[in-house]
Each structure stands twice: as C-alpha cells, then as structure tokens.
Design an enzyme around this catalytic site. Structure first.
Site, PDB file in Angstrom:
ATOM      1  N   GLU A  53       4.259  40.316 -12.549  1.00 54.31           N
ATOM      2  CA  GLU A  53       3.371  40.258 -13.709  1.00 54.31           C
ATOM      3  C   GLU A  53       2.285  41.343 -13.675  1.00 54.31           C
ATOM      4  O   GLU A  53       1.160  41.120 -14.121  1.00 54.31           O
ATOM      5  CB  GLU A  53       2.741  38.866 -13.815  1.00 54.31           C
ATOM      6  CG  GLU A  53       3.765  37.790 -14.138  1.00 54.31           C
ATOM      7  CD  GLU A  53       3.142  36.424 -14.392  1.00 54.31           C
ATOM      8  OE1 GLU A  53       3.575  35.750 -15.326  1.00 54.31           O
ATOM      9  OE2 GLU A  53       2.218  36.039 -13.648  1.00 54.31           O
ATOM     10  N   HIS A  87       9.528  21.377 -21.619  1.00 55.86           N
ATOM     11  CA  HIS A  87       8.884  22.242 -20.633  1.00 55.86           C
ATOM     12  C   HIS A  87       8.914  21.554 -19.275  1.00 55.86           C
ATOM     13  O   HIS A  87       8.440  20.428 -19.125  1.00 55.86           O
ATOM     14  CB  HIS A  87       7.438  22.536 -21.029  1.00 55.86           C
ATOM     15  CG  HIS A  87       6.732  23.438 -20.073  1.00 55.86           C
ATOM     16  ND1 HIS A  87       5.466  23.175 -19.571  1.00 55.86           N
ATOM     17  CD2 HIS A  87       7.102  24.610 -19.509  1.00 55.86           C
ATOM     18  CE1 HIS A  87       5.105  24.149 -18.755  1.00 55.86           C
ATOM     19  NE2 HIS A  87       6.080  25.024 -18.698  1.00 55.86           N
ATOM     20  N   HIS A  88       9.479  22.252 -18.289  1.00 55.42           N
ATOM     21  CA  HIS A  88       9.527  21.767 -16.909  1.00 55.42           C
ATOM     22  C   HIS A  88       8.784  22.748 -16.018  1.00 55.42           C
ATOM     23  O   HIS A  88       9.362  23.703 -15.510  1.00 55.42           O
ATOM     24  CB  HIS A  88      10.972  21.640 -16.417  1.00 55.42           C
ATOM     25  CG  HIS A  88      11.718  20.485 -16.980  1.00 55.42           C
ATOM     26  ND1 HIS A  88      13.080  20.305 -16.801  1.00 55.42           N
ATOM     27  CD2 HIS A  88      11.294  19.413 -17.722  1.00 55.42           C
ATOM     28  CE1 HIS A  88      13.454  19.193 -17.414  1.00 55.42           C
ATOM     29  NE2 HIS A  88      12.397  18.638 -17.972  1.00 55.42           N
ATOM     30  N   GLU A  89       7.502  22.539 -15.831  1.00 59.28           N
ATOM     31  CA  GLU A  89       6.751  23.322 -14.848  1.00 59.28           C
ATOM     32  C   GLU A  89       6.964  22.685 -13.481  1.00 59.28           C
ATOM     33  O   GLU A  89       6.768  21.479 -13.314  1.00 59.28           O
ATOM     34  CB  GLU A  89       5.267  23.359 -15.196  1.00 59.28           C
ATOM     35  CG  GLU A  89       4.401  24.044 -14.155  1.00 59.28           C
ATOM     36  CD  GLU A  89       4.849  25.467 -13.852  1.00 59.28           C
ATOM     37  OE1 GLU A  89       5.183  25.737 -12.682  1.00 59.28           O
ATOM     38  OE2 GLU A  89       4.881  26.292 -14.781  1.00 59.28           O
ATOM     39  N   HIS A 112      10.432  30.909 -16.448  1.00 60.59           N
ATOM     40  CA  HIS A 112       9.208  31.687 -16.270  1.00 60.59           C
ATOM     41  C   HIS A 112       8.868  31.756 -14.779  1.00 60.59           C
ATOM     42  O   HIS A 112       9.214  30.871 -14.007  1.00 60.59           O
ATOM     43  CB  HIS A 112       8.050  31.068 -17.049  1.00 60.59           C
ATOM     44  CG  HIS A 112       8.056  31.420 -18.495  1.00 60.59           C
ATOM     45  ND1 HIS A 112       6.939  31.873 -19.158  1.00 60.59           N
ATOM     46  CD2 HIS A 112       9.062  31.426 -19.409  1.00 60.59           C
ATOM     47  CE1 HIS A 112       7.248  32.113 -20.423  1.00 60.59           C
ATOM     48  NE2 HIS A 112       8.531  31.837 -20.595  1.00 60.59           N
ATOM     49  N   GLU A 113       8.181  32.841 -14.409  1.00 61.71           N
ATOM     50  CA  GLU A 113       7.827  33.109 -13.002  1.00 61.71           C
ATOM     51  C   GLU A 113       9.060  33.148 -12.098  1.00 61.71           C
ATOM     52  O   GLU A 113       8.980  32.813 -10.920  1.00 61.71           O
ATOM     53  CB  GLU A 113       6.810  32.086 -12.471  1.00 61.71           C
ATOM     54  CG  GLU A 113       5.465  32.118 -13.152  1.00 61.71           C
ATOM     55  CD  GLU A 113       5.423  31.255 -14.409  1.00 61.71           C
ATOM     56  OE1 GLU A 113       4.684  31.606 -15.342  1.00 61.71           O
ATOM     57  OE2 GLU A 113       6.143  30.248 -14.462  1.00 61.71           O
ATOM     58  N   GLU A 158       0.748  36.056 -22.659  1.00 55.17           N
ATOM     59  CA  GLU A 158      -0.332  35.188 -22.198  1.00 55.17           C
ATOM     60  C   GLU A 158      -1.434  36.006 -21.516  1.00 55.17           C
ATOM     61  O   GLU A 158      -2.590  35.579 -21.453  1.00 55.17           O
ATOM     62  CB  GLU A 158       0.206  34.115 -21.263  1.00 55.17           C
ATOM     63  CG  GLU A 158       0.755  34.641 -19.944  1.00 55.17           C
ATOM     64  CD  GLU A 158       1.438  33.564 -19.116  1.00 55.17           C
ATOM     65  OE1 GLU A 158       1.818  32.538 -19.692  1.00 55.17           O
ATOM     66  OE2 GLU A 158       1.595  33.761 -17.907  1.00 55.17           O
TER      67      GLU A 158
END
Length: 689
Positions: free
Chosen positions: A173, A398-400, A468-469, A493
């Site tokens: 990032e 959403h699964h963080e 993501h990430e 973001e």
C-alpha cells in the site's frame, strides 16, 4: 494446438562471451528474441532482445536448497524440447471477448552437477514478452525439498527509469516512486509512509513486482510473475551499480522460503516488453500463463457495480464498532444504501461493520476475533435481505479477518454455509494487521496457499470473492473466475490518510504496475473532494477532479466496481452520476489509445454484448490536451457522444468539482481534442444511434 519441432536449435560451438548458445527462439512476429546459453562451468543464462536492442543481458538461473543442502546452479544439458502453440479462449468476464494465446516454447531438461537432481526450465516467448518457470519432475532420491533461495537474475541493459515501491513482506500500500534504477532507496521511501498499518520492509535495495521500467532507448518493460500457487511472493533485490535484479522470496516464520514435493513447479517469471506503452497495458501474457478455469458452469459468476456502506467510517460520519454510538451498519441506514443502489441500477450494497467483534479487532495479534455469522443487535440481516430482494439488490458480505487467517479457515465452512442460506453470493475478505499463524507474512507460501484455499472454498459454495490486504494478483482470475478482484495496492481509502494520501499521478502508474496481475477494487466515484464534511478540522482531500473520477471507471479495469462516495454526495450531481449509472463493468473489446506511465492514459472499451463504447482519459498533476481518433467505432454508423470533461477553470487543487457535459454526434471519421485539467480527466459515453 501445438506443433512440435526443432526450430532455431543451435547445439554448436558458437560462444557469446563465455557461454555457448544452446537455443535461440524468436517470438511469433520475430520482434523479440530469447537466447539461452550454457557456460563452460555449466551455468545457464538467458537474455532477451527487442529487434536489435538488448533488453535483458545474460542472466543466470538456479536454486539454493536448505534441505537437502544443495546448490542447483551448475547443469549439464540432457535434452531440449521445442514447440509452437496457438489457440484462442474466451474469458468469463474481462476486457476483451476473445484472447489469443500464441507463443513458442522451449523446455530445457537439465541435470544439476554434482547432485544429479533433474530440473526443467520452460521458456515461452510471446509477441509482447517472455515467461519462464522451473519444474522439478518426479525422480528417484529427490522428493521433498526446502527452498532457501531462488537465484533468478534479471540483468538490465541500462539505468532504466523505474516505477517502484519498497519491497515489503506485509504490505503493498505504498505510493509509487519514479527514479532512475540507480536511485532506488526503499528505506527513506518507507519512512515517509506513516499511514500504513503494518510494514515489514526488506531492505534499502528491495522492490516489489509488478516492476515497471522504461529504458533510455524508449523501450517499456514490466517484470512480474504469473500463476502464483504453492510458493511465496517474489520480491526483487536491486544491484543499483550494475543494474541487476535478483529474485527474493518471502520467508516463513522460521526463515524458509518454500516447501515442495516433486513433481513441482514454480510460478512463471514474466517480462513484458514493447516499444509502445499501450502494448504493456494491452498485454494478456500473464493471463495466458495461468491455467484455464477450473469452474465448468460459470453461469453464477456476474460482474457487479455496487455502493458500499464504507466511506462513512473513513470520513468520521460513522464507525465500524457499535459501542461508539455512531454505528453505521444499522438497519435503517443500510436501507438508504439499498434504496440508492436500486434507484440507480446498481447490483449490490457492501456493508462493513455488520458483525460483532469490531470493538477489539486490531493491533493485539488476537486469534479469535470474528465468527462471520453473528450480526450486531441493531443490524437485522434478514429484514435487510428481504428488503434488498424486494428492490432487486444484493447484499455483499464483508469478512474482515484482522490477519487471523487460521481463524478464518476454521470457520469458513460455517460462514459460507451461512451465506448460502441467506442467498448472499459475494464476499469481500480483509487481512489487516499481523498474520496468524504468528510469524507468517502476507506474502509467504502459507498465506499464498491460504488465499487460494479461500478461492477454492468460494468455488465450492458458489461465492464470488474479492480480497483486501492480500498478496498482489498474478492472473489467477483466469483459473478462478469467481475471484473478481483484489485490493493489494494503495486504494482510494488512502485519500483520507493524513500524511501522504494519494497523488494525481497515482492512477496513471497503477495500470502499469499493480493491475498487470489482475483487477483492483480501487473504489472510484468521489464527488466531494474536501473530506471535512463531518469533521471540520480535517485537512485530507481527494486529489483529482470530479471528471477524472468518472474516467477511472474506464481506465482502472475491474469487473467489481464500487462507487466510493456517500449517497448524498453522489445525488448532489445527478448529471455526473449518470455516467456511473451507464458505464458497464464487463467488456467485449478494449483499445488503449494513448499512454505514458506516470503521465496519462486514454482507454476506450466496448460494452459486453452491445454496440456502446466508453472512453476514459486521465492525467497526472499536469494539464494537457488529448486528441482522440474514433476509428475504433463501426464504420458508417453514428453515435451519440456524451462528454463529461473538466470545466475550463477546473484544477484538482483549486477547483476540483467543476465539470462540463456536452452532447455531440460522432462517427468513425471523427476526431476530438479535449483539455484535461491538472489532476483531471474526461469520460465519454458513446451510444449507437
């Protein structure tokens, strides 16, 4: 189909410097040439030329193993197999309807000395680049082995202009740096970054792939990898004085790089090469080096445009956690997003912060955080699903994981069964923070296998996926067409990041770097550029014009496009919002009209199954003119063009939200010159009359 043969094989005593040329292979159009040589010591070298220009000087290959403790970098040639391949295939979704896969291949069968380990090196030469990988066949007395280092070199021919970010095991990032190769310094570049949650910088002379370069002679080159399976992410160690790059694999918790068992193969190392920047963006070589879709019935896989209950938390209107008193993911608030999506023809609504656990999710290396099935008490999921169905909209889950991949794997079957029961077919995963199993990195072999295991589970439950990430993609969306997109770079973001944020050139670099491996969930579509709407003292801002935000839907390809801004900000500009409503997310054809990394990109795309075209053009911090020739349109046909451009007084810094909309008639003989403001752009809808 494949044609076996013995093209251009030269087992003669012709020496290039100190190495005997084994094989010379030219691309199908004869513009690229690959030479493979064997030194008197048994070292294997490759080098690449574009026409008469050397792009990659002789570069060596090999491995260092820790178990058994062997150096595999001296070889004798057993045999060489050659072939030519040409076929076409149709992606489930993508930038074009049909992709041609045309290359010449050579497979070197080598025996390492003195260990007698058998290893194969496979080269494929395309018109726009070269891919190569190592293969370890089944063999007696060599089955399980541990890779300590891969010794692949990329020996550059000069001090190239380089677009790079620091080598880092846990994040990609970063803002991009543009310097000469000799001026790469990753540590000061990393030290400037104060807003990245977790950094594991490798060293001052390490960079990440995809690595974009431009030679002093004006040749464009991109180094990356394809089909990353059961192997760690490859970073690159830069020898700044001698213009060399050496592969550097991400280690695991005990310092090893990869655990393999024969038969085994590495990812492809890719070098995309052209004297035209537009060819780099149009290349399908990385996709072609991946395996075909493992999903036979793909009818359930659909590209999507959606809005997210997401930006509220970044700009201070709401929070993820319920205890704050400003919880965004409450039933009534999410209904407003469903209404907005339905009113504007969007496919879905992403909701973040819907589930219990956000009060204690980050920074503590905590193993059990979320269970992925328990909503907060103020989020009535069943009521929202019924309301969304009534309005023709899907909820996106959403699964963080907060980096606890092992917790996600334990719970994934129950979580995906829950999605099936609720009729939810798309999930966004996240991996913010330090990884569990502890000591693993986002880019290590274990985590690469984790991302792929999640994709496999998503196939099993017919779930569409974005991550993501994660590690940056390598074309695996050909094999897993349900894996629609990744973040894996500095996304929108970071407009709200207080230290550096995003800069106007960022979007002109990302397609040449991060997007080479696959689509990105970049979340364009911001109409309010000053981010002090709810926190007056906030100084952060979006560093583009509004017209450029529209253009990003064309230049930043993704089959999963989220509209970033809040409904109230989008509704304030209904005429500009019309372009976002009209622009599709799946295409039959793409033309890269003009491009220069770090400066500008203009792209035209033809809508899937229809005769409409859409054009996007973006600039860096400089104002410029763009002249478009519409010869890509069907001849003898008129199109109504809606042009969304920067107003004459637009400027990303001084006046970002002003734009002009014009309607003209266009045909294939038309030509238009349009001004782009500083940090600006334009978008065009072309509807066949």
């Amino acid at each position: 189909m494949k044609y076996l043969g013995t093209f251009l094989m030269m087992f003669y005593a012709s020496f290039v410097g100190f190495a005997q040329t084994l094989i010379e292979v030219k691309s199908p159009d004869n513009r690229l040439k690959l030479d493979v040589s064997l030194s008197q010591k048994g070292e294997v070298f490759y080098n690449i030329h574009l026409k008469n220009t050397t792009i990659i000087k002789p570069s060596s290959l090999g491995f260092k193993l820790s178990k058994p403790a062997l150096m595999l970098n001296h070889f004798s040639l057993v045999s060489a197999d050659t072939s030519t391949h040409f076929d076409t295939w149709n992606p489930v979704w993508g930038e074009v309807k049909t992709i041609a896969n045309h290359y010449k291949e050579v497979k070197l069968n080598l025996k390492a000395t003195p260990s007698n380990v058998l290893i194969q090196v496979v080269f494929r030469v395309f018109n726009d680049g070269v891919g190569f990988r190592y293969e370890f066949p089944e063999q007696a007395n060599f089955k399980h082995f541990i890779v300590a280092d891969e010794l692949t070199q990329f020996n550059l021919a000069g001090n190239n202009k380089t677009f790079w970010i620091p080598g880092d095991y846990d994040t990609n990032e970063y803002l991009y740096n543009t310097t000469k190769f000799s001026e790469i310094h990753a540590l000061p570049a990393s030290n400037k970054e104060k807003d990245i949650a977790l950094k594991s910088v490798i060293g001052d002379n390490f960079v990440q792939t995809p690595l974009m370069m431009k030679t002093p002679e004006g040749v464009y080159m991109n180094i990356h990898e394809a089909a990353l399976v059961n192997y760690p992410v490859m970073h690159l160690q830069a020898d700044r004085q001698n213009f060399k790059l050496l592969s550097h694999l991400t280690p695991d918790a005990v310092g090893n790089k990869a655990y393999l068992q024969t038969p085994a193969k590495t990812p492809w190392r890719t070098i995309i090469i052209s004297d035209k920047a537009t060819d780099i963006l149009a290349s399908k070589t990385i996709l072609n080096l991946n395996e075909p879709s493992k999903i036979e019935n793909t009818s359930w896989i659909k590209p999507q445009k959606f809005i997210g209950m997401w930006w509220e938390m970044h700009v201070g209107k709401a929070t993820w956690e319920k205890d704050s008193g400003k919880h965004g993911a409450n039933t009534e608030n999410v209904k407003k997003y469903i209404d907005f999506a339905a009113d504007n023809g969007f496919d879905g609504v992403l909701v973040e912060g819907w589930n219990e656990g956000w009060e204690d999710w980050f920074g503590n290396w905590k193993e059990d955080v979320f269970d992925f099935v328990t909503p907060y008490s103020d989020y009535n999921l069943d009521e929202l699903l019924a309301y969304a169905k009534q309005r023709g909209v899907k909820i996106i889950m959403h699964h963080e994981t907060s980096g606890s991949a092992i917790n996600y794997e334990r719970r994934i079957d129950k979580a995906y069964q829950f999605l099936n029961e609720k009729g939810i077919n798309t999930v966004k995963t996240g991996y913010v923070g330090r990884i569990i199993p502890r000591g693993e990195h986002h880019d290590s072999q274990w985590m690469v296998n984790h991302y792929n295991r999640v994709a496999d589970k998503a196939v099993e439950y017919k779930i569409m996926l974005e991550a993501h990430e994660s590690s940056r993609p390598t074309g695996l969306h050909r094999t897993y067409p349900n894996w629609l997109a990744n973040e894996a770079a500095r996304g929108n973001e970071f407009n709200n990041a207080p230290t550096l944020g995003l800069v106007p050139e960022h979007e002109t670099i990302l397609p040449f770097t991060r997007l080479m491996g696959g689509p990105m969930d970049y979340t364009p579509g911001f109409f309010r550029m000053h981010l002090n709407q709810f926190v007056p003292e906030r100084k952060t801002r979006v560093r583009t014009t509004l017209a450029k935000q529209l253009a990003l839907y064309v230049t930043m390809y993704s089959p999963l496009q989220m509209v970033g801004d809040l409904p109230e900000n989008l509704n304030a500009h209904p005429d500009a919002l019309q372009f976002i409503k009209d622009v599709p997310v799946d295409w039959d054809d793409t033309k890269i009209l003009e491009a220069e990394p770090g400066d500008y990109i203009t792209t035209a795309r033809k809508q899937k199954g229809k005769d409409n075209w859409f054009v996007g053009a973006i600039s860096d911090e400089n104002a410029r003119k763009s002249t478009i020739h519409f010869d890509f349109l069907e001849q003898g046909v008129k199109y109504q063009a809606l042009i969304y451009r920067d107003a004459d007084n637009a400027d990303w810094e001084k006046n970002p939200e002003v734009y002009t909309i014009e309607k003209v008639t266009i045909n294939s003989n038309s030509k238009l010159t349009i001004n782009l403001a500083k940090g600006g752009g334009f978008a065009i809808s072309l509807f066949k009359l």
